[in-house]
Design a protein around this motif. Structure first.
Motif, short mmCIF file in Angstrom:
data_model
loop_
_atom_site.label_atom_id
_atom_site.label_comp_id
_atom_site.label_asym_id
_atom_site.label_seq_id
_atom_site.Cartn_x
_atom_site.Cartn_y
_atom_site.Cartn_z
N PRO A 99 4.58 9.53 -12.43
CA PRO A 99 5.75 8.84 -12.94
C PRO A 99 5.81 7.40 -12.42
CG PRO A 99 6.40 10.29 -11.16
CD PRO A 99 4.92 10.48 -11.38
N ILE A 100 6.31 6.50 -13.25
CA ILE A 100 6.40 5.08 -12.91
C ILE A 100 7.31 4.90 -11.70
CG2 ILE A 100 7.14 2.80 -13.74
CD1 ILE A 100 4.70 3.74 -15.21
N GLY A 101 6.89 4.05 -10.77
CA GLY A 101 7.72 3.76 -9.59
C GLY A 101 7.48 4.69 -8.41
N PHE A 102 6.53 5.61 -8.55
CA PHE A 102 6.21 6.51 -7.45
C PHE A 102 4.73 6.37 -7.11
CE2 PHE A 102 9.99 8.37 -9.29
CZ PHE A 102 10.74 8.67 -8.16
N PHE A 103 4.40 6.66 -5.88
CA PHE A 103 3.01 6.55 -5.45
C PHE A 103 2.23 7.78 -5.87
CE2 PHE A 103 5.05 3.84 -2.15
CZ PHE A 103 4.42 2.66 -2.51
N ASN A 104 1.08 7.55 -6.50
CA ASN A 104 0.18 8.62 -6.85
C ASN A 104 -0.67 9.00 -5.63
OD1 ASN A 104 -1.05 10.49 -8.51
ND2 ASN A 104 -2.60 9.05 -9.21
N LYS A 105 -1.08 7.98 -4.89
CA LYS A 105 -1.84 8.23 -3.66
C LYS A 105 -0.89 8.69 -2.58
CE LYS A 105 -5.55 4.87 -4.22
NZ LYS A 105 -6.69 5.74 -4.31
N THR A 106 -1.43 9.37 -1.62
CA THR A 106 -0.58 9.78 -0.50
C THR A 106 -0.24 8.55 0.33
OG1 THR A 106 -2.41 10.18 1.02
CG2 THR A 106 -1.73 12.03 -0.39
N LEU A 107 0.89 8.60 0.96
CA LEU A 107 1.30 7.49 1.81
C LEU A 107 0.31 7.27 2.94
CD1 LEU A 107 5.18 7.81 2.06
CD2 LEU A 107 3.85 6.04 0.95
N LEU A 108 -0.33 8.33 3.39
CA LEU A 108 -1.31 8.18 4.47
C LEU A 108 -2.49 7.32 4.04
CD1 LEU A 108 -1.34 11.75 6.06
CD2 LEU A 108 -0.16 9.69 6.84
N GLU A 109 -2.92 7.46 2.79
CA GLU A 109 -4.00 6.61 2.30
C GLU A 109 -3.56 5.15 2.23
OE1 GLU A 109 -5.52 8.09 -1.42
OE2 GLU A 109 -5.79 10.09 -0.60
N LEU A 110 -2.32 4.92 1.80
CA LEU A 110 -1.79 3.56 1.75
C LEU A 110 -1.64 2.98 3.15
CD1 LEU A 110 0.87 3.97 -1.07
CD2 LEU A 110 -1.33 2.82 -1.21
N PHE A 111 -1.16 3.80 4.08
CA PHE A 111 -1.05 3.34 5.47
C PHE A 111 -2.42 2.99 6.02
CE2 PHE A 111 3.05 5.95 6.26
CZ PHE A 111 3.79 4.99 5.60
N GLY A 112 -3.44 3.75 5.63
CA GLY A 112 -4.80 3.47 6.06
C GLY A 112 -5.26 2.10 5.60
N LEU A 113 -4.90 1.72 4.36
CA LEU A 113 -5.25 0.39 3.85
C LEU A 113 -4.54 -0.70 4.64
CD1 LEU A 113 -5.19 1.08 0.00
CD2 LEU A 113 -7.19 0.76 1.44
N PHE A 114 -3.25 -0.48 4.94
CA PHE A 114 -2.50 -1.45 5.74
C PHE A 114 -3.11 -1.59 7.13
CE2 PHE A 114 0.93 -0.79 2.66
CZ PHE A 114 1.46 -2.07 2.57
N LEU A 115 -3.44 -0.47 7.73
CA LEU A 115 -3.99 -0.51 9.09
C LEU A 115 -5.38 -1.13 9.12
CD1 LEU A 115 -2.67 2.89 10.44
CD2 LEU A 115 -1.96 0.61 11.16
N ASN A 116 -6.16 -0.97 8.05
CA ASN A 116 -7.46 -1.64 7.97
C ASN A 116 -7.28 -3.16 8.06
OD1 ASN A 116 -9.01 0.66 7.78
ND2 ASN A 116 -9.11 0.61 5.55
N ILE A 117 -6.27 -3.67 7.37
CA ILE A 117 -6.01 -5.11 7.40
C ILE A 117 -5.55 -5.52 8.79
CG2 ILE A 117 -4.55 -6.95 6.46
CD1 ILE A 117 -4.59 -5.32 3.78
N LEU A 118 -4.71 -4.70 9.41
CA LEU A 118 -4.25 -5.00 10.76
C LEU A 118 -5.42 -5.03 11.75
CD1 LEU A 118 -1.89 -5.47 12.71
CD2 LEU A 118 -1.71 -3.01 12.94
N ILE A 119 -6.36 -4.11 11.62
CA ILE A 119 -7.54 -4.08 12.48
C ILE A 119 -8.39 -5.34 12.25
CG2 ILE A 119 -9.72 -2.87 12.94
CD1 ILE A 119 -8.12 -0.24 12.33
N ALA A 120 -8.56 -5.72 10.99
CA ALA A 120 -9.32 -6.93 10.68
C ALA A 120 -8.64 -8.17 11.28
CB ALA A 120 -9.48 -7.09 9.17
N LEU A 121 -7.31 -8.22 11.24
CA LEU A 121 -6.59 -9.33 11.86
C LEU A 121 -6.79 -9.35 13.37
CD1 LEU A 121 -3.23 -9.33 9.86
CD2 LEU A 121 -5.01 -11.09 9.85
N GLU A 122 -6.81 -8.18 13.98
CA GLU A 122 -7.06 -8.11 15.43
C GLU A 122 -8.48 -8.58 15.75
OE1 GLU A 122 -5.20 -7.42 18.14
OE2 GLU A 122 -3.44 -7.34 16.86
N LEU A 123 -9.44 -8.20 14.93
CA LEU A 123 -10.82 -8.68 15.13
C LEU A 123 -10.88 -10.20 15.00
CD1 LEU A 123 -12.86 -5.98 13.20
CD2 LEU A 123 -12.82 -6.35 15.67
#
Length: 145
Positions: free
Chosen positions: A53-77
């Motif tokens: 349905p429109i406006g809801f995440f199809n992926k699990t939030l954990l997968e999305l959090f993983g993408l956010f954390l990947n960027i955070l790790i790259a910023l730390e590097l």
């Protein structure tokens, strides 16, 4: 040729090579961060606006959090490389914090059905060891003049 291998000249050469490599790594990491942000935006837009349905995440939030954390790790590097370029020393505290974030990311997105229970125990031990290392570094920095 003999002049180049004198200690002082050779150390200058090594310093120059370290600076060039650090700058190349910084540029490459900035590109990786940009591509990662673009990828995150694409995934978010697809999940929110094109899947039912429109406006809801199809992926699990954990997968999305993983993408956010990947960027955070790259910023730390990138911060690690920047600190090296400024002071020409590796800041152990930053390296440990980056490793702690990476382990925390793995724990956050851990899928118990995909891995063995011993894997989560290993991650917990790694997190505990890194947290202890961080505490010791902070305490030693506080007592140092």
């Amino acid at each position: 040729m003999k002049r180049m291998f004198k200690d002082e000249n050779f150390l200058k050469f090594i310093h120059l090579v370290e600076n060039i490599v650090s700058k190349i790594l910084s540029i490459a990491l900035i590109i990786v961060i940009g591509v990662s942000i673009f990828d995150l935006m694409v995934v978010l837009c697809q999940d929110l606006f094109t899947t039912e349905p429109i406006g809801f995440f199809n992926k699990t939030l954990l997968e999305l959090f993983g993408l956010f954390l990947n960027i955070l790790i790259a910023l730390e590097l990138l911060e690690n490389i920047t600190a090296y370029l400024r002071k020409h020393i590796v800041q152990v505290e930053l390296v440990v914090v980056t490793a702690l974030i990476a382990v925390a990311r793995k724990i956050i997105i851990f899928d118990p059905g995909k891995y063995e229970k011993s894997d989560i125990i290993a991650l917990a031990v790694a997190a505990l060891a890194l947290a202890t290392s961080y505490l010791l570094i902070r305490l030693s920095n506080r007592t140092s003049p």
